[in-house]
Design a protein around this motif. Structure first.
Motif, PDB file in Angstrom:
ATOM      1  N   ARG A  39      65.644  19.124  48.553  1.00 59.05           N
ATOM      2  CA  ARG A  39      64.239  19.463  48.729  1.00 59.05           C
ATOM      3  C   ARG A  39      63.373  18.826  47.671  1.00 59.05           C
ATOM      4  NH1 ARG A  39      62.965  25.300  50.824  1.00 59.05           N
ATOM      5  NH2 ARG A  39      64.659  25.408  52.288  1.00 59.05           N
ATOM      6  N   ARG A 448      74.427  37.961  58.571  1.00 51.64           N
ATOM      7  CA  ARG A 448      74.862  38.009  59.949  1.00 51.64           C
ATOM      8  C   ARG A 448      76.338  38.351  59.933  1.00 51.64           C
ATOM      9  NH1 ARG A 448      73.016  32.690  62.723  1.00 51.64           N
ATOM     10  NH2 ARG A 448      73.736  31.843  60.763  1.00 51.64           N
ATOM     11  N   THR A 602      80.234  30.102  68.424  1.00 49.93           N
ATOM     12  CA  THR A 602      79.238  31.128  68.700  1.00 49.93           C
ATOM     13  C   THR A 602      79.829  32.408  69.260  1.00 49.93           C
ATOM     14  OG1 THR A 602      78.865  29.793  70.640  1.00 49.93           O
ATOM     15  CG2 THR A 602      77.159  29.775  68.953  1.00 49.93           C
ATOM     16  N   THR A 607      73.984  35.562  66.527  1.00 51.17           N
ATOM     17  CA  THR A 607      72.765  36.129  65.950  1.00 51.17           C
ATOM     18  C   THR A 607      72.418  37.316  66.821  1.00 51.17           C
ATOM     19  OG1 THR A 607      71.726  34.368  67.153  1.00 51.17           O
ATOM     20  CG2 THR A 607      71.502  34.336  64.761  1.00 51.17           C
ATOM     21  N   PHE A 632      70.195  30.055  48.140  1.00 52.02           N
ATOM     22  CA  PHE A 632      69.807  28.679  48.370  1.00 52.02           C
ATOM     23  C   PHE A 632      70.411  28.036  49.611  1.00 52.02           C
ATOM     24  CE2 PHE A 632      67.977  24.927  47.398  1.00 52.02           C
ATOM     25  CZ  PHE A 632      68.879  23.905  47.269  1.00 52.02           C
ATOM     26  N   ASN A 634      71.812  29.119  52.287  1.00 53.64           N
ATOM     27  CA  ASN A 634      71.962  29.928  53.453  1.00 53.64           C
ATOM     28  C   ASN A 634      71.601  29.160  54.728  1.00 53.64           C
ATOM     29  OD1 ASN A 634      71.556  31.798  55.257  1.00 53.64           O
ATOM     30  ND2 ASN A 634      70.115  32.970  54.043  1.00 53.64           N
ATOM     31  N   VAL A 635      72.307  29.426  55.778  1.00 56.75           N
ATOM     32  CA  VAL A 635      72.067  28.609  56.954  1.00 56.75           C
ATOM     33  C   VAL A 635      70.845  29.035  57.759  1.00 56.75           C
ATOM     34  CG1 VAL A 635      73.096  27.587  59.002  1.00 56.75           C
ATOM     35  CG2 VAL A 635      74.490  28.084  57.047  1.00 56.75           C
ATOM     36  N   LEU A 637      66.970  30.308  58.123  1.00 58.73           N
ATOM     37  CA  LEU A 637      65.774  30.104  57.324  1.00 58.73           C
ATOM     38  C   LEU A 637      65.255  31.451  56.841  1.00 58.73           C
ATOM     39  CD1 LEU A 637      64.277  27.431  59.631  1.00 58.73           C
ATOM     40  CD2 LEU A 637      65.373  27.089  57.447  1.00 58.73           C
ATOM     41  N   GLU A 640      63.707  34.591  58.700  1.00 64.43           N
ATOM     42  CA  GLU A 640      64.402  35.410  59.673  1.00 64.43           C
ATOM     43  C   GLU A 640      65.399  36.358  59.046  1.00 64.43           C
ATOM     44  OE1 GLU A 640      65.267  31.311  61.556  1.00 64.43           O
ATOM     45  OE2 GLU A 640      66.551  32.939  62.205  1.00 64.43           O
TER      46      GLU A 640
ATOM     47  N   ILE B  13      73.781  25.806  73.868  1.00 60.98           N
ATOM     48  CA  ILE B  13      74.544  27.026  73.673  1.00 60.98           C
ATOM     49  C   ILE B  13      75.102  27.104  72.259  1.00 60.98           C
ATOM     50  CG2 ILE B  13      75.179  27.346  76.082  1.00 60.98           C
ATOM     51  CD1 ILE B  13      77.894  25.983  75.282  1.00 60.98           C
ATOM     52  N   GLY B  14      74.740  26.158  71.423  1.00 61.67           N
ATOM     53  CA  GLY B  14      75.154  26.210  70.020  1.00 61.67           C
ATOM     54  C   GLY B  14      76.635  25.978  69.810  1.00 61.67           C
ATOM     55  N   ASN B  39      68.369  24.561  53.499  1.00 61.60           N
ATOM     56  CA  ASN B  39      68.838  25.620  54.374  1.00 61.60           C
ATOM     57  C   ASN B  39      69.118  25.231  55.818  1.00 61.60           C
ATOM     58  OD1 ASN B  39      68.808  27.420  52.430  1.00 61.60           O
ATOM     59  ND2 ASN B  39      66.876  28.360  52.956  1.00 61.60           N
ATOM     60  N   ASP B  40      68.965  23.976  56.165  1.00 62.90           N
ATOM     61  CA  ASP B  40      68.988  23.691  57.597  1.00 62.90           C
ATOM     62  C   ASP B  40      70.296  23.094  58.097  1.00 62.90           C
ATOM     63  OD1 ASP B  40      68.884  21.301  56.442  1.00 62.90           O
ATOM     64  OD2 ASP B  40      66.953  20.682  57.235  1.00 62.90           O
ATOM     65  N   THR B  52      70.074  28.153  63.922  1.00 67.50           N
ATOM     66  CA  THR B  52      70.114  29.299  64.806  1.00 67.50           C
ATOM     67  C   THR B  52      68.875  30.150  64.583  1.00 67.50           C
ATOM     68  OG1 THR B  52      72.431  29.266  64.288  1.00 67.50           O
ATOM     69  CG2 THR B  52      71.680  31.037  65.680  1.00 67.50           C
ATOM     70  N   LYS B  53      68.251  30.531  65.668  1.00 68.07           N
ATOM     71  CA  LYS B  53      67.060  31.371  65.584  1.00 68.07           C
ATOM     72  C   LYS B  53      67.342  32.653  66.349  1.00 68.07           C
ATOM     73  CE  LYS B  53      64.068  28.994  63.267  1.00 68.07           C
ATOM     74  NZ  LYS B  53      63.167  29.488  62.260  1.00 68.07           N
ATOM     75  N   PRO B  54      66.640  33.732  66.041  1.00 72.59           N
ATOM     76  CA  PRO B  54      66.898  35.005  66.694  1.00 72.59           C
ATOM     77  C   PRO B  54      66.842  34.867  68.212  1.00 72.59           C
ATOM     78  CG  PRO B  54      65.267  35.270  64.977  1.00 72.59           C
ATOM     79  CD  PRO B  54      65.558  33.819  65.066  1.00 72.59           C
ATOM     80  N   ASN B  56      69.553  34.169  70.041  1.00 72.43           N
ATOM     81  CA  ASN B  56      70.461  33.078  70.398  1.00 72.43           C
ATOM     82  C   ASN B  56      69.747  31.804  70.848  1.00 72.43           C
ATOM     83  OD1 ASN B  56      72.602  34.485  69.637  1.00 72.43           O
ATOM     84  ND2 ASN B  56      73.513  34.743  71.666  1.00 72.43           N
ATOM     85  N   PHE B  58      69.269  27.959  69.810  1.00 68.00           N
ATOM     86  CA  PHE B  58      69.883  26.952  68.946  1.00 68.00           C
ATOM     87  C   PHE B  58      69.055  25.683  69.008  1.00 68.00           C
ATOM     88  CE2 PHE B  58      73.127  29.662  70.868  1.00 68.00           C
ATOM     89  CZ  PHE B  58      73.607  30.279  69.713  1.00 68.00           C
TER      90      PHE B  58
END
Ligand code: SF4
Ligand code: SF4
Ligand code: SF4
Lengths: 644, 256
Positions: A39, A448, A602, A607, A632, A634-635, A637, A640, B13-14, B39-40, B52-54, B56, B58
């Protein structure tokens, strides 16, 4: 008390320390020796050393413009030292760059591969050319000592005006282009700093800083050599700087008002405070101070004012070079101490060269000597104190080189080996799983959970006569006796107590040594029964110890052979879990045609809808205290974060 | 013929097949979490990642292959450049390691080999080696759901708009990458806001390199201009001094 020698001693100490760090930076790479990251790829070295350094060296072009172009002869005593400072400043900038660049040996590529769209390309070229020009501008001074080179010197003197003119033109370009570097980052730089006239602001502030650097450098070196400061000439510079600062202030303010950002200055964010501080130190206070004629002639005020402008403008460069971007990037970069010492070290070396030059060449109208110098005595070596006596040049050389070596050694010693050898892998403790029949695994700190139905697995294993082998580390683990918990819990604690994964696999990403010597020693009577494990009459070490499997034949160990001796270790938590779970799931999913999803990431790493974590309410509430805030790496963001 | 990738977030579907395919093709090593990572999920060893976002959702992150890439415009040695076929590729033999590209990318894409002694910049290159021979990238090939597809950028745009039209209410009515930062070759369709893919959630539609253009174009003028100003100033001051000398002489002679 000898000011000169002590100053030099301190400078040598810092240089030695920095040299040790620089060496490590090249051996171990940037990642572990700095806090730079994905970053914040530009840190202190760019913000302070390069951007600040170039700005600090602005004294050279400012004084030559005053003296050669505007013909103000009274500034003559300041010209040579200022040109020297500028030259050394640029050399220092180049050295900082060499340390900061990932591939410093490619720095010359700018000469052959061109990209004229890039401001950095232009800065690079200007710095290259201007350093050469400064070298030519200054070299008549040392050449004076060598009559042999009188021809070259005359030639250089003859074309001095051309060099000066070229120097000013080049400086105008790159001083402003340093600002252009950031024009492409409107999305990162805080709006109070970002403006399309950054190059112009950079240029004006560089002039102000240049004037004040000449002032400061003259005051400081006169203090070190205990000479009377050139207060009267300096007063003129101080009066001139008022106008420059005023222009700077007006340009900046008008731009901010036109761009409708005025309210931002007082919006209470940390950036706004930083901005106000910077503006006060760099511009407002010094301008007011120097505007009073009585003050501008007072050497104490000259000290204060010049230091303020220097600190303020350099702070401006640091802000734009990174500090004012931290808000947008969400990073928390603070320079590691190694970065700070490298910066200090480069300044120290430049300062030492400066002191050397003024002692040996006619930089000043009167050449200073180290006090108590006895030029005609030959140095003699004193065996009792192991130092050279007599000639201070030589005797201080001994002390100074000793200082360098000692601080180099201290530097080598202080750099934390664990960090250097960690390869930058985070050392994260594992969170134990919670629950009973169904386990909730939150090993990583990302809030999670992986749901692990323990009972269901036992039941399933009992129904299906599973037989498969899993390789972990260099070992093979066979699961065929499904009756035994050891199939998965491959190491049971004493008294056949169940073991949990995290107890041995205690580190999230790195393998760990889980052997507890104290525990074994206490169990068998400390110091009394070492021979139970160690071969008697041999040095007690891993080498002379029995294998773990000798006493615990049923345990499964991962081992690596090092120096002909087996070394047992626990895999990292992630590796252990994935090895165990995934290998079984992958194998089974092939057999079960109707459940192809069994081995997909998955399936376990889910999630859950916001808030619930997929856990029963009661359990979720009880778990909260165990959950570490995401850090730092963490997968997910930050916004959330499921459990606050 | 500018190629591109269209990723449909609602279809993903991730399963991370694209990620492993990319790693395999480009011989990227296993990744370990390092102190310098963001973080990505992207890293020197991960050129693409799944965020991954809330609910499910992706989202596959990768270099956007901007039509006017900021990274290529700032590289002092031109180590990065936009090829005709659409890929923004990297030439490690030119690179200095200044990391300006990392600073300039509005999507925060390029990564660095922070742990290497000879570090390079690492990012998705749109499988340039494959696509120039008419093949498709490893990631789109690996996708079992056809959630991420490869093709002509103009075709992909058409497909995207068609999908929006045919499934009213399913997508947000926007193709991410159509206009942002001057347009990108990697496009997204989504039912959630994808603003988080760039640094400010809205980077506008102007290409970023334009921002430096004016400043860079005025460089020669500033250079020559400053020289002119200084010479002029010098000339005036000298003349004044000569005048002053003459005046003094006159005064002296008058005194006598
Ligand atoms: S997304 Fe970033 S790295 Fe990729 S082409 Fe655009 S500016 Fe360059
Ligand atoms: S790090 Fe390499 S590729 Fe990136 S801008 Fe610098 S020289 Fe160019
Ligand atoms: S296009 Fe190629 S390099 Fe880019 S993410 Fe896909 S597989 Fe990786």
């Amino acid at each position: 008390m000898n000011r000169v020698r002590n100053t030099k001693l301190i400078l040598w100490l810092i240089s030695g320390f920095a040299a040790a760090i620089a060496l490590n930076r090249f051996i171990f790479g940037l990642g572990v020796t700095t806090n730079l990251n994905d970053r914040t790829p530009w840190g202190l070295w760019i913000g302070f050393d390069v951007m600040g350094g170039v700005a600090l060296a602005a004294g050279g072009f400012v004084i030559t413009a005053i003296f050669y172009i505007m013909k103000r002869e009274e500034f003559h005593p300041l010209v040579k030292p200022a040109v020297l400072t500028a030259f050394l400043g640029y050399v220092a900038v180049v050295f900082s760059l060499l340390i900061d660049l990932g591939l410093p040996w490619n720095i010359w590529h700018m000469i052959i591969y061109w990209n004229p769209h890039s401001p950095l390309f232009e800065v690079g070229w200007c710095v290259m050319l201007y350093t050469t020009v400064l070298f030519l501008e200054f070299s008549p001074v040392p050449l004076e000592n060598f009559s042999r080179y009188a021809r070259i010197r005359n030639f250089l003197m003859k074309y001095r005006f051309v060099f000066v003119l070229l120097g000013i033109m080049l400086s105008t370009l790159h001083q402003s282009s340093l600002g252009s570097l950031f024009l492409i980052m409107p999305f990162k730089l805080y709006p109070l700093w970002y403006t399309s006239i950054l190059p112009i602001e950079f240029f004006i502030s560089a002039i102000a800083l240049g004037l004040m650097m000449i002032t400061f450098e003259s005051l400081l070196s006169h203090w070190i050599y205990r000479r009377k400061p050139e207060t009267d000439i300096i007063a003129k510079l101080c009066r001139a700087v008022v106008w420059v600062l005023l222009t700077y202030f007006l340009v900046k303010m008008i731009d901010i008002i036109v761009e409708d950002k005025f309210a931002m200055i007082f919006n209470g964010s940390w950036q706004s405070f930083l901005f106000i501080t910077e503006l006060l130190i760099s511009t407002i206070i010094p301008a007011i101070l120097f505007a009073v004629p009585k003050f501008s002639r007072n050497s104490k005020v000259q000290w204060t004012g010049s230091i303020m402008v220097i600190v303020g403008v350099v702070l401006n460069r640091i802000d734009i070079g990174g500090l004012a971007m931290l808000g947008a990037t969400g990073d928390s970069y603070t320079p590691m101490w190694t970065e700070i010492f490298i910066s200090l070290g480069i300044i120290s070396v430049a300062a030492l060269v400066f002191l050397f030059a003024i002692e040996h060449f006619n930089v000043w109208d009167i050449q200073p000597k180290e006090p108590d110098a006895l030029p005609h005595t030959l140095p003699s070596f004193d065996y009792s104190s192991k130092t050279w006596l007599g000639n201070p040049d030589v005797s201080s050389l001994t002390t100074h080189s000793l200082a360098f070596v000692v601080s180099f050694a201290v530097g080598m010693f202080l750099i934390p080996g664990s960090r250097l050898h960690s390869k930058g892998i985070e050392n994260v403790k594992v969170n134990p799983a919670s629950g009973f029949d169904t386990l909730f695994i939150n090993g990583n700190r990302d809030d999670r959970f992986v749901k692990f139905p323990h009972q269901a697995h036992i039941a399933w294993l009992k129904d299906h006569n599973v037989s498969l082998s899993i390789s972990y580390g260099n070992n093979e683990l066979s699961i065929n006796s499904i009756d035994s918990c050891q199939a998965c819990h491959h190491l049971s604690l004493p008294l056949e107590k169940q073991s949990n994964c995290w107890q041995c696999h205690s580190s999230m990403y790195t393998k760990t040594n889980f052997f507890n010597h104290d525990w074994h020693a206490a169990k068998s009577g400390a110091n009394l029964r070492c021979k139970d494990c160690h071969t008697p009459a041999e040095t007690r070490s891993l080498r002379s110890a029995k294998k773990c499997t000798t006493c615990h034949p049923s345990y499964k160990f991962a081992a690596e052979v090092k120096n002909g001796k087996e070394k047992f270790y626990a895999l990292s938590y992630t590796d252990a879990m994935h090895d165990l779970c995934v290998s079984c799931h992958a194998a089974e999913s092939k057999k079960l045609k109707d459940k192809p999803n069994l081995a997909r990431c998955t399936t376990c790493h889910k999630t859950y809808p916001e808030g619930s974590n997929g856990l029963p309410e009661s359990l979720a509430a009880g778990l909260k205290w165990k959950i570490n805030p995401p850090k730092f790496n963490n997968v997910i963001l930050p916004e959330e974060k499921l459990v606050k | 013929m500018s190629k591109g990738i269209l990723t449909d977030v609602t279809k993903c579907i991730g399963c991370l097949q694209c990620v492993s395919a990319c790693k395999e093709v480009h011989h990227l090593e296993a990744d370990e979490p390092r102190i310098w990572q963001k973080n990505d999920g992207l890293s020197a060893e991960n050129w693409t990642s799944i965020i991954t976002k809330p609910g499910n959702r992706f989202i596959r992150k990768q270099c956007r292959h901007c039509l006017e890439p900021a990274c290529a415009s700032v590289c002092p040695v031109g180590a990065l450049h936009k090829t005709k076929i659409g890929a923004v590729v990297y030439d490690s033999s030119k690179c200095l390691g200044c990391r300006y590209c990392m600073m300039a990318c509005p999507f925060g894409i390029p990564r660095y080999d922070w742990d290497k002694i000879v570090p390079h910049v690492e990012k998705c290159i749109l499988c340039y080696d494959k696509i120039k021979d008419g093949e498709q990238p490893a990631c789109t090939q690996a996708c079992p759901q056809k959630a991420t597809i490869f093709g002509e950028r103009s075709e992909l745009l058409k497909i995207a708009h068609q999908r929006i039209k045919e499934n009213p209410g399913k997508y947000i009515n926007k193709v991410w990458g159509e206009h942002e930062a001057g347009g990108t070759s990697v496009l997204y369709l989504s039912d959630i806001d994808l603003g988080f893919l760039s640094y400010p959630t809205n980077i506008g539609n102007k290409p970023l390199p334009d921002k430096t253009k004016t400043a860079m174009e005025s460089v020669p003028f500033a250079f020559v201009g400053m020289g002119g100003v200084m010479l002029g100033l010098n000339w005036i001051i000298r003349r004044r001094m000569e005048f002053a000398k003459d005046e003094n002489k006159k005064k002296d002679s008058a005194d006598e």
